[in-house]
Write a protein that holds these residues in place. Sequence first.
Motif, PDB file in Angstrom:
ATOM      1  N   SER A 218       0.822  -1.213   0.000  1.00 26.52           N
ATOM      2  CA  SER A 218       0.000   0.000   0.000  1.00 26.52           C
ATOM      3  C   SER A 218       0.853   1.259   0.000  1.00 26.52           C
ATOM      4  O   SER A 218       0.381   2.338  -0.387  1.00 26.52           O
ATOM      5  N   SER A 219       2.112   1.151   0.434  1.00 29.40           N
ATOM      6  CA  SER A 219       3.013   2.308   0.388  1.00 29.40           C
ATOM      7  C   SER A 219       3.268   2.745  -1.045  1.00 29.40           C
ATOM      8  O   SER A 219       3.578   3.916  -1.299  1.00 29.40           O
ATOM      9  N   THR A 220       3.138   1.810  -1.976  1.00 29.03           N
ATOM     10  CA  THR A 220       3.453   2.116  -3.360  1.00 29.03           C
ATOM     11  C   THR A 220       2.586   3.235  -3.899  1.00 29.03           C
ATOM     12  O   THR A 220       3.066   4.109  -4.636  1.00 29.03           O
ATOM     13  N   ALA A 221       1.304   3.253  -3.549  1.00 29.20           N
ATOM     14  CA  ALA A 221       0.423   4.314  -4.034  1.00 29.20           C
ATOM     15  C   ALA A 221       0.885   5.678  -3.531  1.00 29.20           C
ATOM     16  O   ALA A 221       0.914   6.661  -4.288  1.00 29.20           O
ATOM     17  N   ARG A 222       1.251   5.762  -2.261  1.00 30.08           N
ATOM     18  CA  ARG A 222       1.728   7.031  -1.713  1.00 30.08           C
ATOM     19  C   ARG A 222       3.040   7.441  -2.370  1.00 30.08           C
ATOM     20  O   ARG A 222       3.263   8.622  -2.668  1.00 30.08           O
ATOM     21  N   GLN A 223       3.891   6.457  -2.620  1.00 29.58           N
ATOM     22  CA  GLN A 223       5.157   6.780  -3.265  1.00 29.58           C
ATOM     23  C   GLN A 223       4.956   7.222  -4.710  1.00 29.58           C
ATOM     24  O   GLN A 223       5.660   8.102  -5.201  1.00 29.58           O
ATOM     25  N   ILE A 224       3.981   6.633  -5.386  1.00 27.62           N
ATOM     26  CA  ILE A 224       3.689   7.076  -6.756  1.00 27.62           C
ATOM     27  C   ILE A 224       3.218   8.534  -6.751  1.00 27.62           C
ATOM     28  O   ILE A 224       3.571   9.309  -7.651  1.00 27.62           O
ATOM     29  N   LEU A 225       2.457   8.927  -5.733  1.00 27.10           N
ATOM     30  CA  LEU A 225       2.069  10.336  -5.620  1.00 27.10           C
ATOM     31  C   LEU A 225       3.306  11.228  -5.534  1.00 27.10           C
ATOM     32  O   LEU A 225       3.355  12.312  -6.142  1.00 27.10           O
ATOM     33  N   LEU A 226       4.306  10.784  -4.782  1.00 25.48           N
ATOM     34  CA  LEU A 226       5.533  11.573  -4.654  1.00 25.48           C
ATOM     35  C   LEU A 226       6.344  11.554  -5.949  1.00 25.48           C
ATOM     36  O   LEU A 226       6.901  12.599  -6.337  1.00 25.48           O
ATOM     37  N   TYR A 227       6.424  10.404  -6.604  1.00 25.68           N
ATOM     38  CA  TYR A 227       7.114  10.363  -7.903  1.00 25.68           C
ATOM     39  C   TYR A 227       6.484  11.384  -8.853  1.00 25.68           C
ATOM     40  O   TYR A 227       7.200  12.111  -9.563  1.00 25.68           O
ATOM     41  N   ARG A 228       5.170  11.445  -8.871  1.00 19.69           N
ATOM     42  CA  ARG A 228       4.475  12.386  -9.759  1.00 19.69           C
ATOM     43  C   ARG A 228       4.744  13.826  -9.350  1.00 19.69           C
ATOM     44  O   ARG A 228       5.019  14.682 -10.197  1.00 19.69           O
ATOM     45  N   ALA A 229       4.659  14.111  -8.047  1.00 24.38           N
ATOM     46  CA  ALA A 229       4.879  15.479  -7.573  1.00 24.38           C
ATOM     47  C   ALA A 229       6.295  15.953  -7.870  1.00 24.38           C
ATOM     48  O   ALA A 229       6.523  17.131  -8.166  1.00 24.38           O
ATOM     49  N   LEU A 230       7.254  15.028  -7.796  1.00 25.93           N
ATOM     50  CA  LEU A 230       8.664  15.363  -8.026  1.00 25.93           C
ATOM     51  C   LEU A 230       9.065  15.210  -9.489  1.00 25.93           C
ATOM     52  O   LEU A 230      10.213  15.457  -9.843  1.00 25.93           O
ATOM     53  N   GLU A 231       8.105  14.752 -10.316  1.00 31.64           N
ATOM     54  CA  GLU A 231       8.338  14.538 -11.751  1.00 31.64           C
ATOM     55  C   GLU A 231       9.523  13.602 -11.980  1.00 31.64           C
ATOM     56  O   GLU A 231      10.429  13.867 -12.763  1.00 31.64           O
ATOM     57  N   LEU A 232       9.481  12.475 -11.279  1.00 35.68           N
ATOM     58  CA  LEU A 232      10.531  11.455 -11.381  1.00 35.68           C
ATOM     59  C   LEU A 232       9.976  10.203 -12.058  1.00 35.68           C
ATOM     60  O   LEU A 232       8.781   9.916 -11.943  1.00 35.68           O
ATOM     61  N   PRO A 233      10.825   9.452 -12.755  1.00 36.39           N
ATOM     62  CA  PRO A 233      10.356   8.215 -13.391  1.00 36.39           C
ATOM     63  C   PRO A 233       9.934   7.191 -12.349  1.00 36.39           C
ATOM     64  O   PRO A 233      10.613   7.006 -11.332  1.00 36.39           O
ATOM     65  N   ILE A 234       8.827   6.522 -12.597  1.00 34.58           N
ATOM     66  CA  ILE A 234       8.290   5.536 -11.660  1.00 34.58           C
ATOM     67  C   ILE A 234       8.834   4.156 -12.025  1.00 34.58           C
ATOM     68  O   ILE A 234       8.698   3.719 -13.167  1.00 34.58           O
ATOM     69  N   PRO A 235       9.462   3.449 -11.088  1.00 28.62           N
ATOM     70  CA  PRO A 235      10.012   2.127 -11.391  1.00 28.62           C
ATOM     71  C   PRO A 235       8.930   1.059 -11.466  1.00 28.62           C
ATOM     72  O   PRO A 235       7.769   1.308 -11.133  1.00 28.62           O
ATOM     73  N   SER A 236       9.317  -0.128 -11.910  1.00 28.95           N
ATOM     74  CA  SER A 236       8.427  -1.282 -11.847  1.00 28.95           C
ATOM     75  C   SER A 236       8.468  -1.834 -10.424  1.00 28.95           C
ATOM     76  O   SER A 236       9.502  -1.774  -9.757  1.00 28.95           O
ATOM     77  N   PHE A 237       7.347  -2.391  -9.987  1.00 26.78           N
ATOM     78  CA  PHE A 237       7.270  -2.908  -8.623  1.00 26.78           C
ATOM     79  C   PHE A 237       6.949  -4.396  -8.619  1.00 26.78           C
ATOM     80  O   PHE A 237       6.173  -4.883  -9.454  1.00 26.78           O
ATOM     81  N   LEU A 238       7.555  -5.095  -7.683  1.00 29.07           N
ATOM     82  CA  LEU A 238       7.283  -6.510  -7.470  1.00 29.07           C
ATOM     83  C   LEU A 238       7.307  -6.736  -5.964  1.00 29.07           C
ATOM     84  O   LEU A 238       8.344  -6.557  -5.322  1.00 29.07           O
ATOM     85  N   HIS A 239       6.157  -7.079  -5.395  1.00 30.34           N
ATOM     86  CA  HIS A 239       6.057  -7.303  -3.954  1.00 30.34           C
ATOM     87  C   HIS A 239       5.928  -8.796  -3.676  1.00 30.34           C
ATOM     88  O   HIS A 239       4.997  -9.443  -4.158  1.00 30.34           O
ATOM     89  N   VAL A 240       6.870  -9.319  -2.930  1.00 33.99           N
ATOM     90  CA  VAL A 240       6.873 -10.753  -2.643  1.00 33.99           C
ATOM     91  C   VAL A 240       6.117 -11.010  -1.335  1.00 33.99           C
ATOM     92  O   VAL A 240       6.136 -10.184  -0.414  1.00 33.99           O
ATOM     93  N   PRO A 241       5.431 -12.153  -1.255  1.00 39.47           N
ATOM     94  CA  PRO A 241       4.628 -12.446  -0.062  1.00 39.47           C
ATOM     95  C   PRO A 241       5.486 -12.561   1.194  1.00 39.47           C
ATOM     96  O   PRO A 241       6.672 -12.906   1.129  1.00 39.47           O
ATOM     97  N   LEU A 242       4.871 -12.255   2.301  1.00 39.15           N
ATOM     98  CA  LEU A 242       5.569 -12.327   3.581  1.00 39.15           C
ATOM     99  C   LEU A 242       5.669 -13.767   4.059  1.00 39.15           C
ATOM    100  O   LEU A 242       4.911 -14.637   3.639  1.00 39.15           O
ATOM    101  N   MET A 243       6.603 -13.992   4.966  1.00 44.95           N
ATOM    102  CA  MET A 243       6.674 -15.247   5.698  1.00 44.95           C
ATOM    103  C   MET A 243       5.913 -15.052   7.006  1.00 44.95           C
ATOM    104  O   MET A 243       6.195 -14.116   7.760  1.00 44.95           O
ATOM    105  N   LEU A 244       4.952 -15.928   7.256  1.00 43.55           N
ATOM    106  CA  LEU A 244       4.134 -15.836   8.460  1.00 43.55           C
ATOM    107  C   LEU A 244       4.379 -17.030   9.366  1.00 43.55           C
ATOM    108  O   LEU A 244       4.725 -18.121   8.904  1.00 43.55           O
ATOM    109  N   GLY A 245       4.159 -16.819  10.649  1.00 44.24           N
ATOM    110  CA  GLY A 245       4.223 -17.912  11.597  1.00 44.24           C
ATOM    111  C   GLY A 245       2.908 -18.688  11.579  1.00 44.24           C
ATOM    112  O   GLY A 245       1.955 -18.303  10.913  1.00 44.24           O
ATOM    113  N   PRO A 246       2.834 -19.801  12.308  1.00 42.32           N
ATOM    114  CA  PRO A 246       1.600 -20.611  12.349  1.00 42.32           C
ATOM    115  C   PRO A 246       0.375 -19.841  12.816  1.00 42.32           C
ATOM    116  O   PRO A 246      -0.762 -20.209  12.499  1.00 42.32           O
ATOM    117  N   ASP A 247       0.584 -18.735  13.570  1.00 40.57           N
ATOM    118  CA  ASP A 247      -0.546 -17.944  14.071  1.00 40.57           C
ATOM    119  C   ASP A 247      -1.016 -16.888  13.078  1.00 40.57           C
ATOM    120  O   ASP A 247      -1.915 -16.105  13.373  1.00 40.57           O
TER     121      ASP A 247
END
Length: 325
Positions: A218-247
């Motif tokens: 979800s941080s990506t959306a906020r960061q895209i707002l900043l990329y746009r405001a700063l007129e910077l190129p937006i990179p490609s994103f790949l978010h890998v799943p987290l490791m969770l415990g049994p709980d």
Amino acid sequence: MIRGRFAPSPTGALHIGNARTALLAWLQARAAGGAFVMRVEDLDFGRVRPGFMQTQLDELRWLGLDWDEGPDVGGPFAPYVQSERQGLYEIALRRVAERGLLFECTCSRRDIAQAASAPHVGEEGPRYPGTCRERRVDPSVPSLTAHGRGYFALRARADADLVCFDDGVMGQQCFDPSAEGDFVVRRKDGVAAYQIAAVVDDAAMGITHVLRGADLLSSTARQILLYRALELPIPSFLHVPLMLGPDGERLAKRHGAVSLGELRAAGAAPERVVGWLAATCGLAEPGEALSAAALVPRWDPSRISPQPTTVTDEMLRRLRESAIG
């Protein structure tokens, strides 16, 4: 050319979840014949621990990873330690202020939590209710990192707007940044916050592909707002799943999670650790041992499930036994 990166924070030991993200980010860059950058995110001064940066770098090298640029090897976009890059954040904050998107915020966490519109809890806590939105920052102040330091933070406006991007594992993603509210870009102590520091540094270092944990999706959306405001190129994103415990909670020490340092000190074979990490995300068979370099030809993000990886006590036991022998 692809330019990827890994950006650890020297606040504690690298656990197996961190190690898997680092391995996958390295694989993405190396499989494409690209460059891999190591950047240390040490702006959380209260939690940074002396000596941990070098320890983390040593452990990642032990795992079989290398980097073309970083704090210990230099490079054309040095320095590669965020605490030494404050001047760049000052420039970025001023540009955001010039767009009329920056405002002073005196609200405490308690104030926000007690606000009537605060029930929604996002990645950064309760939703900011917009209390100080009209206190826009004058972009002509001499220093935005010093402006009101100790008295208020600086937030960026997150107006209602659907921000969509195509994630390399999670697929098409759409977020309304206003759902979590206006976000901090400079803390009360005058230090740049994660959202703007990551954007500024990724752009300045020419990062084209950002691979990181799904907790930052979800941080990506906020960061895209900043990329746009700063007129910077937006990179490609790949978010890998987290490791969770049994709980179902993020894997931690209380689940018996092990760190790279513990495995290394116990005499583990790095090939066994790499194989175990790769097997948890579909890039290797269970029990297989192979070096990080041998894993490069197998890189295929389509094999990575978007679902979190639940790590059981049995899986951790097998990791210890197979790695240490």
